[in-house]
Write an enzyme that holds these catalytic residues in place. Structure first.
Site, PDB file in Angstrom:
ATOM      1  N   ASN A 258      39.715  46.497  42.960  1.00  0.00           N
ATOM      2  CA  ASN A 258      38.354  47.460  42.945  1.00  0.00           C
ATOM      3  C   ASN A 258      37.282  46.694  43.789  1.00  0.00           C
ATOM      4  O   ASN A 258      36.528  47.282  44.217  1.00  0.00           O
ATOM      5  CB  ASN A 258      37.883  47.687  41.527  1.00  0.00           C
ATOM      6  N   HIS A 259      37.475  45.313  44.191  1.00  0.00           N
ATOM      7  CA  HIS A 259      36.578  44.557  45.071  1.00  0.00           C
ATOM      8  C   HIS A 259      36.869  44.398  46.581  1.00  0.00           C
ATOM      9  O   HIS A 259      36.710  43.526  47.227  1.00  0.00           O
ATOM     10  CB  HIS A 259      36.109  43.235  44.509  1.00  0.00           C
TER      11      HIS A 259
ATOM     12  N   ASP B  51      44.054  36.968  39.460  1.00  0.00           N
ATOM     13  CA  ASP B  51      42.904  37.053  40.210  1.00  0.00           C
ATOM     14  C   ASP B  51      42.250  35.666  40.666  1.00  0.00           C
ATOM     15  O   ASP B  51      41.632  34.977  39.885  1.00  0.00           O
ATOM     16  CB  ASP B  51      41.795  37.919  39.770  1.00  0.00           C
TER      17      ASP B  51
ATOM     18  N   GLU C 183      41.135  39.533  45.368  1.00  0.00           N
ATOM     19  CA  GLU C 183      40.105  40.349  45.492  1.00  0.00           C
ATOM     20  C   GLU C 183      38.774  39.858  45.109  1.00  0.00           C
ATOM     21  O   GLU C 183      37.490  40.386  45.392  1.00  0.00           O
ATOM     22  CB  GLU C 183      40.189  41.742  44.957  1.00  0.00           C
TER      23      GLU C 183
END
Length: 259
Positions: free
Chosen positions: A67-68, A8, A39
């Site tokens: 999720n973002h 990430d 993300e």
């Protein structure tokens, strides 16, 4: 084939770190393909078109999400680009693709993105990630040997079970989302490379990329705190999967940590 997967990317400074150092890493490790989770690139929540372009220019071939995905409204302008993949099992009807086929020279790589269900409250999804990936593998009729799965999930158990479920069916299953690199890289019995989480590309000595001094207030005061990006030096975390192009099996797996 050597595939580098990058954890990430948290914040604009992390993107700058990749711009400065990724190509040298690719050269030193003889990397053929690079996949990065983007993300969190836009101030920790989502991805802008400018950062999308910068990440690709730094040497990344495919960007996965989580999720973002919808954290920045600009995503709708480029989510259909075949170089970005959002979780395949989110609510039906949402734009974008849950997988893409990337071609390196004459070799095709199927890149799949999934999101977990356990302890992932507030996430946009409706479908079971296990049955979704099974459907994708059945849907893609082409003879593609090399398949990678970014499983963006919180639960270590859910991640391991995905790796176990896909052993022998895909080349690599790796976890993202927790931002903490795990030391459990393994080649499963049937040839799938697996690691619970590849960690983040973000600030050292931080709260998952955010300022720790600010974040600690929520624990002292039991009150919500708005996260701000840490200004500390950036580390790069990820993993390298060495994959046999003829069989699609992982022959080696190596964690990457650069601070």
């Amino acid at each position: 084939m050597k595939i580098l997967v990058i954890g990430d990317i948290v914040g604009e400074k992390a993107v700058e770190k990749l711009e400065k150092e990724l190509k040298q890493l690719q050269k030193s490790e003889n990397i053929d393909v690079t996949i990065a989770n983007g993300e969190n690139a836009a101030n920790g929540n989502g991805l802008t078109k400018e950062l999308f372009d910068k990440i690709l220019a730094s040497g990344v071939d495919v960007i996965t999400m989580g999720n973002h995905t919808w954290g920045n409204k600009e995503i709708y302008d480029f989510i259909e680009d075949d170089r970005i993949v959002r979780p395949a099992n989110i609510t039906k009807g949402m734009p974008g693709n849950g997988y893409t086929i990337y071609q390196k020279d004459k070799t095709k790589i199927l890149v799949i993105n999934l999101i977990g269900r356990r302890m992932m409250e507030g996430v946009y999804y409706s479908n079971n990630p296990f049955t979704t990936v099974q459907e994708i593998l059945e849907e893609v009729k082409e003879d593609i040997k090399i398949i990678t799965v970014d499983f963006h999930a919180q639960s270590t158990g859910e991640k391991f079970n995905m790796g176990y479920f896909l052993d022998g069916k895909v080349s690599a299953v790796y976890g993202t989302h927790t931002h903490v690199q795990t030391a459990d890289e393994i080649i499963m019995p049937k040839g799938t490379g697996f690691i619970t989480d590849i960690g983040m590309t973000g600030a050292c000595l931080s709260d998952l990329g955010c300022d720790a001094e600010n974040a600690i207030k929520r624990y002292l005061n039991d009150m919500p705190v708005e996260d701000i990006m840490s200004k500390n030096d950036i580390m790069i975390n990820g993993c390298i999967f060495d994959i046999d192009e003829n069989t699609g099996k992982a022959v080696a797996i190596k964690r990457v940590h650069i601070d």
